[in-house]
Design a protein around this motif. Structure first.
Motif, PDB file in Angstrom:
ATOM      1  N   CYS A 165      -0.579   8.254  -2.468  1.00 19.45           N
ATOM      2  CA  CYS A 165      -1.202   7.033  -3.010  1.00 19.45           C
ATOM      3  C   CYS A 165      -0.381   5.818  -2.572  1.00 19.45           C
ATOM      4  N   PRO A 166      -0.573   5.355  -1.340  1.00 21.59           N
ATOM      5  CA  PRO A 166       0.307   4.323  -0.779  1.00 21.59           C
ATOM      6  C   PRO A 166       0.410   3.053  -1.628  1.00 21.59           C
ATOM      7  N   ASP A 167      -0.726   2.564  -2.146  1.00 20.37           N
ATOM      8  CA  ASP A 167      -0.665   1.270  -2.852  1.00 20.37           C
ATOM      9  C   ASP A 167       0.071   1.399  -4.187  1.00 20.37           C
ATOM     10  N   ILE A 168      -0.191   2.493  -4.906  1.00 19.98           N
ATOM     11  CA  ILE A 168       0.509   2.715  -6.183  1.00 19.98           C
ATOM     12  C   ILE A 168       2.014   2.842  -5.910  1.00 19.98           C
TER      13      ILE A 168
ATOM     14  N   GLY B  28       7.615  -2.304   4.577  1.00 21.39           N
ATOM     15  CA  GLY B  28       6.645  -2.687   3.547  1.00 21.39           C
ATOM     16  C   GLY B  28       6.089  -1.478   2.816  1.00 21.39           C
ATOM     17  N   TRP B  29       6.539  -0.283   3.111  1.00 18.99           N
ATOM     18  CA  TRP B  29       6.123   0.951   2.430  1.00 18.99           C
ATOM     19  C   TRP B  29       7.264   1.960   2.520  1.00 18.99           C
ATOM     20  N   GLY B  30       7.191   2.990   1.674  1.00 22.99           N
ATOM     21  CA  GLY B  30       8.226   4.029   1.681  1.00 22.99           C
ATOM     22  C   GLY B  30       9.516   3.554   1.004  1.00 22.99           C
TER      23      GLY B  30
ATOM     24  N   ALA C  52      -8.274   3.359  -2.891  1.00 23.71           N
ATOM     25  CA  ALA C  52      -9.098   3.841  -1.777  1.00 23.71           C
ATOM     26  C   ALA C  52      -8.306   4.089  -0.492  1.00 23.71           C
ATOM     27  N   ASP C  53      -6.993   3.772  -0.509  1.00 25.50           N
ATOM     28  CA  ASP C  53      -6.103   4.123   0.613  1.00 25.50           C
ATOM     29  C   ASP C  53      -5.531   5.522   0.418  1.00 25.50           C
ATOM     30  N   ASN C  54      -5.744   6.079  -0.782  1.00 21.89           N
ATOM     31  CA  ASN C  54      -5.167   7.402  -1.090  1.00 21.89           C
ATOM     32  C   ASN C  54      -5.699   8.446  -0.132  1.00 21.89           C
TER      33      ASN C  54
ATOM     34  N   LYS D  11      12.858  11.328   0.680  1.00 21.01           N
ATOM     35  CA  LYS D  11      12.920  10.861  -0.722  1.00 21.01           C
ATOM     36  C   LYS D  11      11.511  10.580  -1.246  1.00 21.01           C
ATOM     37  N   ASP D  12      10.683   9.988  -0.391  1.00 24.76           N
ATOM     38  CA  ASP D  12       9.294   9.671  -0.748  1.00 24.76           C
ATOM     39  C   ASP D  12       8.526  10.957  -1.084  1.00 24.76           C
ATOM     40  N   LEU D  13       8.883  12.028  -0.379  1.00 31.78           N
ATOM     41  CA  LEU D  13       8.219  13.322  -0.562  1.00 31.78           C
ATOM     42  C   LEU D  13       8.231  13.771  -2.035  1.00 31.78           C
TER      43      LEU D  13
ATOM     44  N   ILE E  85      -9.404   5.390   6.251  1.00 28.68           N
ATOM     45  CA  ILE E  85      -8.706   4.147   6.625  1.00 28.68           C
ATOM     46  C   ILE E  85      -7.272   4.406   7.138  1.00 28.68           C
ATOM     47  N   GLN E  86      -6.595   5.429   6.602  1.00 26.69           N
ATOM     48  CA  GLN E  86      -5.226   5.708   7.091  1.00 26.69           C
ATOM     49  C   GLN E  86      -5.263   6.243   8.523  1.00 26.69           C
ATOM     50  N   GLU E  87      -6.312   7.020   8.825  1.00 25.42           N
ATOM     51  CA  GLU E  87      -6.460   7.526  10.201  1.00 25.42           C
ATOM     52  C   GLU E  87      -6.680   6.360  11.153  1.00 25.42           C
ATOM     53  N   PHE E  88      -7.529   5.409  10.687  1.00 21.48           N
ATOM     54  CA  PHE E  88      -7.808   4.254  11.538  1.00 21.48           C
ATOM     55  C   PHE E  88      -6.551   3.418  11.729  1.00 21.48           C
ATOM     56  N   TRP E  89      -5.848   3.116  10.633  1.00 23.21           N
ATOM     57  CA  TRP E  89      -4.751   2.159  10.634  1.00 23.21           C
ATOM     58  C   TRP E  89      -3.465   2.767  11.212  1.00 23.21           C
ATOM     59  N   VAL E  90      -3.164   3.998  10.823  1.00 22.44           N
ATOM     60  CA  VAL E  90      -1.881   4.591  11.223  1.00 22.44           C
ATOM     61  C   VAL E  90      -2.047   5.469  12.479  1.00 22.44           C
ATOM     62  N   LYS E  91      -2.998   6.426  12.422  1.00 25.14           N
ATOM     63  CA  LYS E  91      -3.131   7.362  13.551  1.00 25.14           C
ATOM     64  C   LYS E  91      -3.643   6.644  14.805  1.00 25.14           C
TER      65      LYS E  91
ATOM     66  N   THR F  40       2.086  14.842  12.705  1.00 23.44           N
ATOM     67  CA  THR F  40       2.960  14.081  11.798  1.00 23.44           C
ATOM     68  C   THR F  40       2.764  12.571  11.979  1.00 23.44           C
ATOM     69  N   TRP F  41       1.515  12.164  12.179  1.00 23.83           N
ATOM     70  CA  TRP F  41       1.275  10.728  12.412  1.00 23.83           C
ATOM     71  C   TRP F  41       1.502   9.892  11.155  1.00 23.83           C
ATOM     72  N   PHE F  42       1.423  10.501   9.975  1.00 25.36           N
ATOM     73  CA  PHE F  42       1.669   9.743   8.737  1.00 25.36           C
ATOM     74  C   PHE F  42       3.066  10.102   8.252  1.00 25.36           C
ATOM     75  N   LYS F  43       3.970   9.130   8.287  1.00 28.46           N
ATOM     76  CA  LYS F  43       5.397   9.413   8.120  1.00 28.46           C
ATOM     77  C   LYS F  43       5.838   9.438   6.648  1.00 28.46           C
ATOM     78  N   ILE F  44       6.062  10.655   6.170  1.00 26.07           N
ATOM     79  CA  ILE F  44       6.547  10.811   4.794  1.00 26.07           C
ATOM     80  C   ILE F  44       8.053  11.046   4.851  1.00 26.07           C
ATOM     81  N   GLY F  45       8.801  10.172   4.206  1.00 23.31           N
ATOM     82  CA  GLY F  45      10.257  10.322   4.157  1.00 23.31           C
ATOM     83  C   GLY F  45      10.649  11.409   3.167  1.00 23.31           C
TER      84      GLY F  45
HETATM   85  N1  FO1 Z   1       2.011   2.975   7.401  1.00 20.15           N
HETATM   86  C1  FO1 Z   1       2.182   3.127   8.725  1.00 20.15           C
HETATM   87  O1  FO1 Z   1       1.875   2.212   9.485  1.00 20.15           O
HETATM   88  N2  FO1 Z   1       2.683   4.310   9.239  1.00 20.15           N
HETATM   89  C2  FO1 Z   1       3.032   5.357   8.461  1.00 20.15           C
HETATM   90  O2  FO1 Z   1       3.473   6.403   8.961  1.00 20.15           O
HETATM   91  C3  FO1 Z   1       2.893   5.181   7.033  1.00 20.15           C
HETATM   92  C4  FO1 Z   1       3.284   6.168   6.147  1.00 20.15           C
HETATM   93  C5  FO1 Z   1       3.231   5.919   4.762  1.00 20.15           C
HETATM   94  C6  FO1 Z   1       3.691   6.866   3.868  1.00 20.15           C
HETATM   95  C7  FO1 Z   1       3.646   6.622   2.515  1.00 20.15           C
HETATM   96  C8  FO1 Z   1       3.108   5.421   2.050  1.00 20.15           C
HETATM   97  O3  FO1 Z   1       3.074   5.188   0.730  1.00 20.15           O
HETATM   98  C9  FO1 Z   1       2.625   4.464   2.919  1.00 20.15           C
HETATM   99  C10 FO1 Z   1       2.675   4.701   4.293  1.00 20.15           C
HETATM  100  N3  FO1 Z   1       2.219   3.749   5.195  1.00 20.15           N
HETATM  101  C11 FO1 Z   1       2.362   3.956   6.554  1.00 20.15           C
HETATM  102  C12 FO1 Z   1       1.606   2.497   4.717  1.00 20.15           C
HETATM  103  C13 FO1 Z   1       0.085   2.604   4.512  1.00 20.15           C
HETATM  104  O4  FO1 Z   1      -0.560   3.165   5.602  1.00 20.15           O
HETATM  105  C14 FO1 Z   1      -0.642   1.241   4.384  1.00 20.15           C
HETATM  106  O5  FO1 Z   1       0.138   0.183   4.771  1.00 20.15           O
HETATM  107  C15 FO1 Z   1      -1.180   1.024   3.040  1.00 20.15           C
HETATM  108  O6  FO1 Z   1      -2.110   2.022   2.729  1.00 20.15           O
HETATM  109  C16 FO1 Z   1      -1.871  -0.361   2.960  1.00 20.15           C
HETATM  110  O7  FO1 Z   1      -1.874  -0.784   1.685  1.00 20.15           O
END
Ligand code: FO1
Length: 323
Positions: free
Chosen positions: A59-62, A78-80, A48-50, A106-108, A162-168, A99-104
């Motif tokens: 799909c951040p959690d996967i 903790g990610w990427g 549901a974070d996808n 290699k991650d791309l 949830i990503q908009e809330f948490w990251v943006k 570009t508020w959600f940071k895709i690296g």
């Molecule tokens: N978390 C952030 O706080 N900022 C980001 O820019 C960000 C990018 C991102 C890209 C790929 C990915 O797989 C995870 C990413 N996360 C980022 C983590 C993510 O937002 C959450 O921590 C998870 O969804 C929580 O399980």
């Protein structure tokens, strides 16, 4: 690493299969600890974070679980992927994109391949299986469902992903409510149901109970499947005292009017969890949790190093076998 796995296969031979219900950053440490000592692990991942962003399905959690088990996770964030660059993102910014959600860079590659496979009609579980194979990860990773589910956070600025809330918005807006869009219609992946039935031990990772485990539990029939196996389910508290080990668990728990303490988490899980692991510093809440009908285990649950991950995993494997 392999001699260690063989060692535990022999010594923990009565535990045929372990299933872990998991989110991302809070779960991977325990998963890594378990996977370094036990070969037969199935991770059931939250979906549901996808999010669809930049035309890609992310799909951040996967991905956190795949990268964590492939030993390429950026541990600081903790990610990427560790040592990633952000040239593509910089170029997108130059072209006027958000570009508020940071895709690296290699991650791309993961998101490009996954999105292409989805567009050619493949299911998310099939794609996840291919990707964990490409990254030579031996533990099974199964999205809880192949259907779309998204966590939506209702704030005083309106409802958002949830990503908009948490990251943006950096978790700033006050939260009014949280819902799991699509959970009622979503079907549990049959391999997940099978893993739940066949596992000797089911571990609920120390993940956010609302944003990571909540969407898994919200899928129709999931809780019922757990209740049927409750004797083999152990949960590890994601909270020490009234603070989350990481992330916004307390904020989300308060929003859904759940007591933000290990007891609150235990109560939330009490229908289907019979064993609950808390910090040894939270011994004073032990008696209240026992009254919920659970067996309580007190140990050091903070995982800062890989030694901590292995220590907690060993503790679980030995205690649960003995219990
Ligand atoms: N978390 C952030 O706080 N900022 C980001 O820019 C960000 C990018 C991102 C890209 C790929 C990915 O797989 C995870 C990413 N996360 C980022 C983590 C993510 O937002 C959450 O921590 C998870 O969804 C929580 O399980």
């Amino acid at each position: 690493m392999y001699p260690k796995i063989i060692h535990y296969v022999l010594n923990h031979s009565t535990l045929a299969m372990i299933t872990v219900l998991a989110g991302g950053t809070g779960s991977i440490k325990l998963i890594r600890g378990l996977a370094s000592q036990f070969s037969d692990i199935t991770v059931v991942s939250n979906v549901a974070d996808n999010i669809w962003l930049y035309g890609l399905y992310i799909c951040p959690d996967i991905d956190t679980v795949i990268y964590g088990l492939a030993d390429i996770l950026d541990l600081r964030q903790g990610w990427g992927i560790k040592n990633d660059s952000f040239e593509c993102l910089r170029q997108m910014k130059m072209l006027g994109e958000q570009t508020w959600f940071k895709i690296g860079d290699k991650d791309l590659a993961m998101h490009l391949l996954r999105t292409n496979m989805l567009r050619s009609g493949k299911r998310l579980s099939y794609i996840t299986e291919r990707m964990r194979d490409k990254y030579a990860v031996s533990s099974r990773i199964i999205p809880v469902t192949d259907d779309p589910v998204e966590t939506k956070v209702l704030t005083d600025r309106g409802e958002m992903h949830i990503q908009e809330f948490w990251v943006k918005h950096r978790a700033q807006p006050p939260v009014v409510n949280i819902r799991y869009e699509g959970a009622e219609r979503a079907r549990i992946n049959p391999k997940v149901s099978q893993a739940i039935r066949q596992s000797k031990l089911i571990v609920i990772a120390p993940a956010n109970p609302i944003s990571s485990i909540g969407p898994i539990l919200a899928i129709r029939g999931f809780k019922k499947a757990l209740v049927a196996e409750r004797e083999k389910i152990v949960a590890v508290s994601p909270l020490i005292g009234n603070s989350a080990i990481s992330g916004p668990a307390v904020k989300y728990m308060e929003a859904v009017r759940l007591n933000s303490s290990p007891f609150g988490v235990a109560k939330h899980y009490s229908e289907f969890v019979t064993k609950f692991v808390i910090s040894k510093n939270d011994g004073d809440s032990s008696r209240r949790i026992v009254r919920l009908g659970m067996e309580v285990f007190e140990t050091d649950i903070l995982m800062k190093t890989s030694d901590d991950e292995n220590r907690l995993a060993t503790y679980l494997l030995t205690q649960m076998k003995a219990a």
